[in-house]
Design a protein around this motif. Structure first.
Motif, PDB file in Angstrom:
ATOM      1  N   LYS A   1       0.851  -1.187   0.000  1.00  0.00           N
ATOM      2  CA  LYS A   1       0.000   0.000   0.000  1.00  0.00           C
ATOM      3  C   LYS A   1       0.887   1.238   0.000  1.00  0.00           C
ATOM      4  O   LYS A   1       1.539   1.555   0.979  1.00  0.00           O
ATOM      5  N   MET A   2       0.902   1.949  -1.123  1.00  0.00           N
ATOM      6  CA  MET A   2       1.734   3.135  -1.253  1.00  0.00           C
ATOM      7  C   MET A   2       1.026   4.390  -0.748  1.00  0.00           C
ATOM      8  O   MET A   2       1.660   5.321  -0.247  1.00  0.00           O
ATOM      9  N   SER A   3      -0.290   4.433  -0.924  1.00  0.00           N
ATOM     10  CA  SER A   3      -1.115   5.543  -0.425  1.00  0.00           C
ATOM     11  C   SER A   3      -2.535   5.003  -0.284  1.00  0.00           C
ATOM     12  O   SER A   3      -2.774   3.806  -0.453  1.00  0.00           O
ATOM     13  N   GLU A   4      -3.476   5.853   0.012  1.00  0.00           N
ATOM     14  CA  GLU A   4      -4.845   5.403   0.208  1.00  0.00           C
ATOM     15  C   GLU A   4      -5.451   4.810  -1.064  1.00  0.00           C
ATOM     16  O   GLU A   4      -6.352   3.985  -1.002  1.00  0.00           O
ATOM     17  N   ARG A   5      -4.967   5.241  -2.229  1.00  0.00           N
ATOM     18  CA  ARG A   5      -5.552   4.781  -3.486  1.00  0.00           C
ATOM     19  C   ARG A   5      -4.574   4.050  -4.414  1.00  0.00           C
ATOM     20  O   ARG A   5      -4.991   3.483  -5.410  1.00  0.00           O
ATOM     21  N   PHE A   6      -3.301   4.058  -4.065  1.00  0.00           N
ATOM     22  CA  PHE A   6      -2.307   3.485  -4.972  1.00  0.00           C
ATOM     23  C   PHE A   6      -1.597   2.304  -4.326  1.00  0.00           C
ATOM     24  O   PHE A   6      -1.126   2.393  -3.184  1.00  0.00           O
ATOM     25  N   PHE A   7      -1.506   1.180  -5.073  1.00  0.00           N
ATOM     26  CA  PHE A   7      -0.895  -0.050  -4.577  1.00  0.00           C
ATOM     27  C   PHE A   7       0.050  -0.623  -5.639  1.00  0.00           C
ATOM     28  O   PHE A   7      -0.150  -0.422  -6.846  1.00  0.00           O
ATOM     29  N   LEU A   8       1.057  -1.369  -5.168  1.00  0.00           N
ATOM     30  CA  LEU A   8       1.912  -2.175  -6.051  1.00  0.00           C
ATOM     31  C   LEU A   8       1.747  -3.635  -5.651  1.00  0.00           C
ATOM     32  O   LEU A   8       1.764  -3.959  -4.459  1.00  0.00           O
ATOM     33  N   GLN A   9       1.595  -4.513  -6.649  1.00  0.00           N
ATOM     34  CA  GLN A   9       1.433  -5.930  -6.339  1.00  0.00           C
ATOM     35  C   GLN A   9       2.390  -6.762  -7.177  1.00  0.00           C
ATOM     36  O   GLN A   9       2.578  -6.516  -8.375  1.00  0.00           O
ATOM     37  N   PHE A  10       2.984  -7.767  -6.511  1.00  0.00           N
ATOM     38  CA  PHE A  10       3.924  -8.679  -7.161  1.00  0.00           C
ATOM     39  C   PHE A  10       3.374 -10.099  -7.033  1.00  0.00           C
ATOM     40  O   PHE A  10       3.107 -10.560  -5.921  1.00  0.00           O
ATOM     41  N   ASP A  11       3.204 -10.776  -8.159  1.00  0.00           N
ATOM     42  CA  ASP A  11       2.700 -12.148  -8.181  1.00  0.00           C
ATOM     43  C   ASP A  11       3.794 -13.082  -8.674  1.00  0.00           C
ATOM     44  O   ASP A  11       4.359 -12.869  -9.753  1.00  0.00           O
ATOM     45  N   ALA A  12       4.095 -14.110  -7.895  1.00  0.00           N
ATOM     46  CA  ALA A  12       5.058 -15.144  -8.294  1.00  0.00           C
ATOM     47  C   ALA A  12       4.273 -16.396  -8.647  1.00  0.00           C
ATOM     48  O   ALA A  12       3.651 -17.021  -7.785  1.00  0.00           O
TER      49      ALA A  12
ATOM     50  N   GLU B   1      -5.939  -2.013 -12.717  1.00  0.00           N
ATOM     51  CA  GLU B   1      -4.531  -2.384 -12.605  1.00  0.00           C
ATOM     52  C   GLU B   1      -3.910  -2.676 -13.965  1.00  0.00           C
ATOM     53  O   GLU B   1      -4.603  -3.065 -14.913  1.00  0.00           O
ATOM     54  N   ALA B   2      -2.603  -2.497 -14.043  1.00  0.00           N
ATOM     55  CA  ALA B   2      -1.855  -2.794 -15.265  1.00  0.00           C
ATOM     56  C   ALA B   2      -0.381  -2.921 -14.928  1.00  0.00           C
ATOM     57  O   ALA B   2       0.100  -2.325 -13.954  1.00  0.00           O
ATOM     58  N   GLY B   3       0.326  -3.706 -15.734  1.00  0.00           N
ATOM     59  CA  GLY B   3       1.759  -3.854 -15.513  1.00  0.00           C
ATOM     60  C   GLY B   3       2.358  -4.943 -16.378  1.00  0.00           C
ATOM     61  O   GLY B   3       1.655  -5.630 -17.130  1.00  0.00           O
ATOM     62  N   PRO B   4       3.669  -5.151 -16.280  1.00  0.00           N
ATOM     63  CA  PRO B   4       4.355  -6.146 -17.113  1.00  0.00           C
ATOM     64  C   PRO B   4       4.317  -7.550 -16.518  1.00  0.00           C
ATOM     65  O   PRO B   4       4.198  -7.729 -15.303  1.00  0.00           O
ATOM     66  N   GLN B   5       4.420  -8.526 -17.391  1.00  0.00           N
ATOM     67  CA  GLN B   5       4.560  -9.918 -16.978  1.00  0.00           C
ATOM     68  C   GLN B   5       5.759 -10.517 -17.704  1.00  0.00           C
ATOM     69  O   GLN B   5       5.899 -10.372 -18.912  1.00  0.00           O
ATOM     70  N   ILE B   6       6.620 -11.194 -16.954  1.00  0.00           N
ATOM     71  CA  ILE B   6       7.781 -11.892 -17.509  1.00  0.00           C
ATOM     72  C   ILE B   6       7.682 -13.345 -17.081  1.00  0.00           C
ATOM     73  O   ILE B   6       7.574 -13.641 -15.886  1.00  0.00           O
ATOM     74  N   ILE B   7       7.716 -14.272 -18.048  1.00  0.00           N
ATOM     75  CA  ILE B   7       7.558 -15.682 -17.714  1.00  0.00           C
ATOM     76  C   ILE B   7       8.625 -16.526 -18.400  1.00  0.00           C
ATOM     77  O   ILE B   7       9.088 -16.219 -19.493  1.00  0.00           O
ATOM     78  N   LEU B   8       9.009 -17.602 -17.722  1.00  0.00           N
ATOM     79  CA  LEU B   8      10.019 -18.540 -18.203  1.00  0.00           C
ATOM     80  C   LEU B   8       9.343 -19.871 -18.510  1.00  0.00           C
ATOM     81  O   LEU B   8       8.702 -20.468 -17.642  1.00  0.00           O
ATOM     82  N   ARG B   9       9.494 -20.315 -19.755  1.00  0.00           N
ATOM     83  CA  ARG B   9       8.886 -21.586 -20.129  1.00  0.00           C
ATOM     84  C   ARG B   9       9.673 -22.754 -19.560  1.00  0.00           C
ATOM     85  O   ARG B   9      10.890 -22.810 -19.657  1.00  0.00           O
TER      86      ARG B   9
END
Length: 243
Positions: A72-83, A137-145
């Motif tokens: 939680k960066m602020s009341e309305r802004f968040f960063l999320q990391f999914d493994a 939400e939006a952001g990059p995805q990097i995946i390894l086959r």
């Protein structure tokens, strides 16, 4: 042959261990990684994937599993990391092609092909709480086959006949793309549900005609582990300080 079998068994054991480790880590350390500004837990859901230029194909349904960490960066802004430890893309209903084996080509002449691509991945999204508990939400995805295979299948009188072919040499090792979606966080327990769409940038099968990029519609649930326990500890500490 023995070496190949050993490698396959080792890979399967390692892959299973990763998925099980994610669950164990979340159960053991969930309360330590949850606070008012941190949200950690399990990501579970389903996806419907296809490859962009395979026009005659249909969506491939898969179950996905991973861990997430939301800041939680602020009341309305968040960063999320999914493994993502269990993450599959691909397509099904593809037309059969020549296997250069007369008996097999005859058996599957009227069948179809399911193309499965297994990945490990990292998704990073910036999330904005537009109103109430709805996020965009939006952001990059990097995946390894980790694995790629074609499954030939055809219906027979006594069931379905299958044949698997390893196509790892024909597929790119990495994929990079953009993830976008919306989500809703249930007030009180911290559980979040969301829908996402993944748009891959890389031609996964460069030797095939067209630009065969990954596409995937995803439905997921983000389940915090240990959040209530962590907040209860915080409340107890504040109560002690107030005395």
């Amino acid at each position: 042959m023995k070496i190949k079998t050993t490698v396959i068994i080792t890979f399967m054991l390692a892959y299973s261990t990763i998925a099980q480790s994610q669950v164990i880590i979340s159960l053991l350390f969930g309360d330590k990684l949850n606070s008012e500004k941190l949200n950690f837990g399990l990501l579970v859901g389903n996806s419907w994937a296809h490859l962009s230029d395979y026009k005659t194909s249909s969506s491939l349904s898969n179950f996905n599993l991973g861990l997430y960490l939301s800041l939680k960066m602020s009341e309305r802004f968040f960063l999320q990391f999914d493994a993502m430890a269990k993450y599959r893309l691909g397509s099904k209903g593809l037309p059969v092609y020549n296997l250069n084996d007369v008996p097999l080509d005859t058996l599957f002449a009227t069948g179809h092909v399911k193309r499965e691509l297994n990945y490990l991945g990292l998704v990073t999204t910036a999330q904005y709480r537009a109103f109430n508990y709805f996020n965009i939400e939006a952001g990059p995805q990097i995946i390894l086959r980790t694995k790629a295979k074609d499954i030939f299948y055809t219906d027979r009188n006594n069931g379905t006949l299958n044949f698997e072919k390893d196509i790892s040499d024909a597929a790119t090792r990495f994929d990079i793309g953009a993830m976008t979606g919306i989500s809703y966080q249930i007030k009180g327990n911290g559980v979040k549900i969301g829908v996402r769409y993944y748009f891959g940038f890389i031609d996964i099968f460069p030797q095939d005609a067209g630009s065969n990029t990954n596409r995937s519609f995803q439905l997921g649930a983000y389940i915090p582990v240990g959040r209530k326990k962590a907040l209860a500890k915080k409340q107890q500490a504040e109560n002690k300080q107030g005395k």
